[in-house]
Design an enzyme around this catalytic site. Structure first.
Site, short mmCIF file in Angstrom:
data_model
loop_
_atom_site.label_atom_id
_atom_site.label_comp_id
_atom_site.label_asym_id
_atom_site.label_seq_id
_atom_site.Cartn_x
_atom_site.Cartn_y
_atom_site.Cartn_z
NE ARG A 1 48.53 4.27 -21.81
CZ ARG A 1 48.13 3.12 -21.34
NH1 ARG A 1 48.89 2.05 -21.48
NH2 ARG A 1 46.98 3.01 -20.71
CG ASP B 1 45.87 5.79 -22.71
OD1 ASP B 1 46.62 6.71 -22.35
OD2 ASP B 1 45.09 5.21 -21.96
#
Ligand code: ARG
Length: 409
Positions: free
Chosen positions: A101, A130
């Site tokens: 990420r 996320d």
């Protein structure tokens, strides 16, 4: 750059996977928010053809579509520091999704600068880690960018999305819907949802994709000799390999032996416990091997201090704080310490396990003369007596200082 013919004034860079959600988002950002959409697809070793995804983005209405193969950077700048920390969140999860990420966010920020975009967007829901990782990372790199997360309170069901897409000629490949939510990159595969939501239920065989069931793995073990140079794996069985190829090889071989299956209930940053399945053969093998080599080459002090840093590093990664001063400092600590972590580790893969069978190093601190119990022993046994006296002295003093307990009244 082009795209001005649309008449829209603002641009957004959307992290685009090519799936239904992010394809619908391309249109939604145009229609509902009046943005020109630049899509960015980041290749971190997941399956799928980047060029095809790019084409799909353009067919869907993006003014620009970028697709970047970021495997090399991912391996060098994200996986390696994580390996130095032997990072396992809550002692088990090698952090594949969590590591990807911040790199996606960084590339999004860079793309936003290139295209003169004022915002970035993603398709994460409001319940996961996320969204936090992408947004915290982006804000750390460019606090001025606006962040748009339409799926956070999305009202459309999958059926609604398919209808929405069809009405707008967005290409939809309706495959049989998987009950799972899956994220993949070269460091591992994450799988959640569907039948896995009951922590009492054993994962169905179809929850796994990278690994064979250990029971069906070959009857014969395979040995892999992994060489490390300053904490970085550089060859397997004598063959020099770049990091990306090396990881791919271990994923494949490990997967055949059923290595790297992880089934855990974990604590998400947003306060939820969730049940997750991971497959990470290369990560499991490399962390096991790296730890063994560290035990051979690092001092007792460094090893015990490092354990604390390792847990912190795993937590920082999981919790979206990759681009934090503490994480950067831990990496520099590791860079210094890893200077001696050079040598070979022999790992045996067999029926789901990766067990270290041997270690050796030019920097080994293992001294046979000191360790042996046979006649070649050079350890000074007499020195032990005085050592024990002084080592235990504080406890003797403590014990002697104890006063009888005074009874009240
Ligand atoms: N629980 C893991 C993490 O937080 C995996 C998340 C997987 N993401 C997904 N979209 N399926 O890193």
């Amino acid at each position: 750059m082009g795209g001005s013919s649309t008449g829209r004034e603002k641009k957004v860079v959307l992290a685009y996977s090519g799936g239904l959600d992010t394809s619908v988002l391309v249109h939604w950002l145009m229609e509902e928010m009046d943005y020109d959409v630049v899509t960015l697809t980041v290749g971190l070793g997941q399956p799928g053809d980047l060029e095809q995804v790019k084409k799909k983005a353009l067919d869907t209405g993006a003014v620009h579509a970028e697709a970047v193969d970021a495997c090399e950077v991912f391996a060098k700048e994200y996986i390696v520091p994580s390996l130095w920390s032997n990072s396992l969140y809550q002692g088990k999860y090698p952090l594949a999704t969590a590591l990807g990420r911040p790199l996606i966010a960084k590339l999004q920020v860079e793309a936003a600068r290139r295209h003169g975009a004022v915002a970035i967007a993603h398709g994460c829901t409001g319940k996961g880690n996320d969204q936090v990782r992408l947004e915290v990372a982006a804000a750390a790199l460019d606090p001025g960018l606006e962040i748009i997360a339409p799926m956070r309170d999305w009202k459309m069901s999958r059926e609604d999305e398919i209808k929405y897409a069809r009405q707008r000629n967005i290409p939809v490949t309706v495959s049989k819907e998987s009950p799972y939510s899956i994220d993949e990159n070269m460091w591992g595969r994450s799988c959640e949802c569907g039948p896995l939501e009951d922590p009492w239920v054993e994962p169905p065989p179809d929850a796994y994709e990278w690994t064979r069931p250990p029971a069906d793995a070959p009857e014969k073990p395979d040995y892999f000799e992994i060489s490390f140079k300053k904490g970085v794996p550089v060859s397997v069985n004598g063959k020099k390999l770049g990091l990306v190829d090396l990881i791919e090889l271990l994923n494949k071989s490990g997967g055949e032996h059923g290595v790297g299956r992880i089934d855990m209930v974990e604590d998400r940053l947003v306060g939820i416990k969730s049940r997750e399945i991971y497959e990470a053969p290369a990560a499991v093998i490399l962390i096991e091997a790296h730890m063994a080599l560290e035990r051979l080459t690092l001092t007792r002090e460094v090893l015990s201090f490092k354990t604390v840093m390792e847990q912190k590093a795993a937590q920082l990664t999981y919790e979206g704080l990759w681009f934090s001063p503490l994480n950067a400092a831990i990496t520099e600590f590791n860079r210094e310490i890893q200077k001696r972590v050079t040598g070979e580790v022999r790992v045996k893969l067999y029926k789901g396990s990766a067990i270290v069978a041997g270690t050796r190093s030019v920097n080994s601190l293992y001294d046979l003369g000191l360790a042996t119990y046979d006649s070649s022993d050079i350890f000074d046994h007499n020195a032990a007596e005085g050592f024990i006296k002084l080592w235990g002295l504080p406890l003797q003093v403590w014990s002697k200082a104890e006063k009888p307990i005074e009874k009240d009244g």
